[in-house]
Write an enzyme that holds these catalytic residues in place. Structure first.
Site, PDB file in Angstrom:
ATOM      1  N   HIS A 131      82.372  75.469-147.762  1.00  0.00           N
ATOM      2  CA  HIS A 131      81.667  74.468-146.965  1.00  0.00           C
ATOM      3  C   HIS A 131      82.227  73.062-147.134  1.00  0.00           C
ATOM      4  CE1 HIS A 131      79.366  73.901-150.767  1.00  0.00           C
ATOM      5  NE2 HIS A 131      79.301  72.664-150.361  1.00  0.00           N
ATOM      6  N   LYS A 189      83.066  69.249-144.112  1.00  0.00           N
ATOM      7  CA  LYS A 189      82.754  67.829-144.197  1.00  0.00           C
ATOM      8  C   LYS A 189      83.759  67.017-143.387  1.00  0.00           C
ATOM      9  CE  LYS A 189      80.625  68.288-148.773  1.00  0.00           C
ATOM     10  NZ  LYS A 189      79.267  67.925-148.359  1.00  0.00           N
ATOM     11  N   ASP A 201      82.795  77.921-160.354  1.00  0.00           N
ATOM     12  CA  ASP A 201      81.946  77.538-159.229  1.00  0.00           C
ATOM     13  C   ASP A 201      82.626  76.520-158.317  1.00  0.00           C
ATOM     14  OD1 ASP A 201      79.563  77.402-157.680  1.00  0.00           O
ATOM     15  OD2 ASP A 201      78.919  75.630-158.785  1.00  0.00           O
ATOM     16  N   HIS A 227      86.442  74.527-154.044  1.00  0.00           N
ATOM     17  CA  HIS A 227      86.188  73.165-153.578  1.00  0.00           C
ATOM     18  C   HIS A 227      87.272  72.176-154.007  1.00  0.00           C
ATOM     19  CE1 HIS A 227      82.516  74.787-152.303  1.00  0.00           C
ATOM     20  NE2 HIS A 227      81.748  74.480-153.312  1.00  0.00           N
TER      21      HIS A 227
END
Length: 529
Positions: free
Chosen positions: A212, A216, A269, A274
């Protein structure tokens, strides 16, 4: 009135406006959401679908099919999600938009591991094709725990739901696509095994490994910022850039995700997905075109040029009691579903290297953690200092360096810090900053960050999704650190909630690296050198 006078009185943004293309609606399809009763569906997926419908990008022929173990009906599932979507839009909520989205919602109850569930899903997809004109196209969204990924894809293949038949010309009669949430594996070995398993029944172009962060706006704009502006690309290399810092700081703790975090930790994580997503956008080479294949190949080449992180160049931390934004907080070990002797990290930082012509010798530092001083996600690029021979006699040694900062959260924007002469008779330099904020120039949008990614799945554009080789390279880079941390028991907790993280993170810059150091996480503070 003269034309020049009209120009002066107009909004400067209007004079700079460039005609833009309007996106077409996505292809007709069903979206089968595994984990329909989960937090992700409630907070992110359904509000995103509502926003796509509101903006006209959701196809008119669209059927959401929810799949979960809990007992329920199509009506109860729709009612359960109504409040969440309405809360996400506030006063802007439009009942007519929700009605268009909700009227076709279908709920299928069953155990994800049992074959009989997939027969019911097959029937629901067929009915949508017949009754709503979805043309057989289907997205299977795996918003479930990663231990179910392989099982679900195997079961879908067993009943033929991932098969894409061809007509006499070789063209697909319809498409079938699978969206896989993170984490994609827990180690290099695990990621390879999962890739091998799902590629037995799926082609790579059917797989959309979602992150995700790439939804952005600022992240997507990094390539445009670099490659569409002749001002920046010529200095985007080791000759002009001293180092890069990437920060993803959160004020929240693990909240109710103790079980997940105990099995995952901050590095798994955040970093292979990311953080490396941000690295790839900043450091990739220019492409010959902006098609998906070219962009993903350049990103894969970048990851291939990154050697594994040396364990001595990585730091981990775990938050203890403290105060975040003025509120007292307890430590990680006191969180629900967390072991009182847990060795799981809630913070990690490391130094990356990139062994290619553009970046050789330029360190990339990253840090991410929970219960930190402020919420802040940014990419900060520090430029090398200019020769100050012309300014002898002025306090140039105390001047901060030039920074280009790409802010991703909580505000999206770009700032540039540079030196100017202070007004007055003396040649006295001062650091100033120019700021661009998206909200100042473009209409504010209450997006979740998933809208662009879901739309791209609907039109079959994989540009913003990880390819199998990219995933495996990401795990290869971090695996030595994971192995080292598994073999050594840390002294936790080692940073207070509400702080900037463990003091050990400062050692990553080393004693011989001049005045480098972490920028303060607090966005209101001045950057350090």
């Amino acid at each position: 009135m003269q034309d020049s006078e009209l120009l002066q009185e107009s909004d400067p943004r209007e004079t700079m406006e460039v005609p833009h293309h309007r996106a077409r609606p996505g292809d007709p399809c069903v979206m089968v959401i595994f984990g329909a009763g989960g937090d992700m569906t409630r907070r992110l997926m359904m509000p995103s679908l509502y926003n796509l419908s509101r903006s006209g990008l959701l196809p008119a022929a669209f059927v959401p099919i929810g799949v979960d173990l809990a007992q329920g009906s199509s009506a109860s599932w729709r009612d359960h999600l109504y409040d969440a979507v309405k809360a996400s839009r506030g006063d802007e909520f439009d009942d007519a938009v929700w009605q268009r989205l909700g009227e076709n919602m279908v709920y299928v109850q069953g155990d994800l591991t049992q074959p009989e569930l997939y027969g019911k899903i097959e029937q629901a997809v067929a009915q949508a094709t017949q009754n709503h004109g979805t043309r057989g196209n289907a997205i299977f969204y795996l918003a479930v725990a990663d231990r179910f990924f392989g099982t679900i894809i195997d079961r879908l293949a067993e009943v033929g739901l991932t098969r894409e038949p061809r007509d006499n010309t070789g063209a697909r009669k319809y498409w079938r696509r699978v969206v896989i949430e993170k984490p994609f594996g827990h180690s290099l070995e695990d990621a390879r095994a999962l890739n091998n398993r799902i590629l037995r029944t799926l082609d790579e172009d059917q797989i959309f490994r979602i992150d995700h962060y790439l939804g952005k706006e600022t992240v997507q704009s990094i390539m445009a910022f670099r490659f569409a502006n002749g001002l920046f690309e010529p200095i985007w290399n080791r000759d002009r850039i001293d180092h890069v810092q990437i920060t993803a700081a959160e004020t929240v703790g693990v909240e109710k995700r103790g079980k997940f975090y105990e099995a995952t930790g901050a590095l798994r994580d955040m970093v292979p997905n990311h953080i490396f997503t941000l690295v790839s956008m900043v450091a990739m080479e220019p492409t010959t075109g902006f098609d998906a294949a070219a962009i993903r190949t350049k990103k894969a080449e970048l990851f291939a040029a990154m050697p594994p992180i040396k364990p001595e160049r990585a730091v981990r931390g775990q938050y203890g009691p403290g105060s975040v934004l003025g509120k007292p907080m307890h430590g990680y070990r006191e969180e629900p579903d967390v072991s009182p002797t847990s060795s799981v990290e809630t913070y990690c930082a490391a130094r990356l290297e990139i062994d290619n012509w553009r970046w050789a010798g330029v360190p990339f530092y990253f840090r991410t953690g929970k219960h930190l001083a402020r919420r802040s996600t940014e990419i900060a690029i520090r430029f090398r200092k200019a020769p100050y021979a012309a300014f002898h006699g002025t306090p140039v040694a105390s001047l901060p360096p030039n920074w280009l900062v790409l802010s991703i959260a909580p505000e999206e924007g770009i700032s540039l810090q540079f030196e100017v002469k202070r007004p007055g008779p003396l040649v006295d330099l001062s650091a100033v900053k120019m700021d661009f904020r998206y909200d100042d120039w473009f209409p504010k949008d209450s997006s979740t960050g998933y809208e662009t990614l879901i739309y791209d799945v609907m039109i079959g554009d994989p540009t913003l999704f990880m390819r199998a080789d990219m995933v495996e390279h990401a795990w290869r880079i971090v695996q030595p650190v994971l192995d080292n941390w598994a073999a050594e028991k840390p002294n936790f907790p080692n940073y207070a909630s509400g702080s900037e993280g463990p003091a050990e993170a400062n050692t990553l810059f080393g004693a011989v690296e001049g005045k480098r150091g972490w920028r303060p996480i607090d966005p209101g503070s001045e950057g350090r050198g």
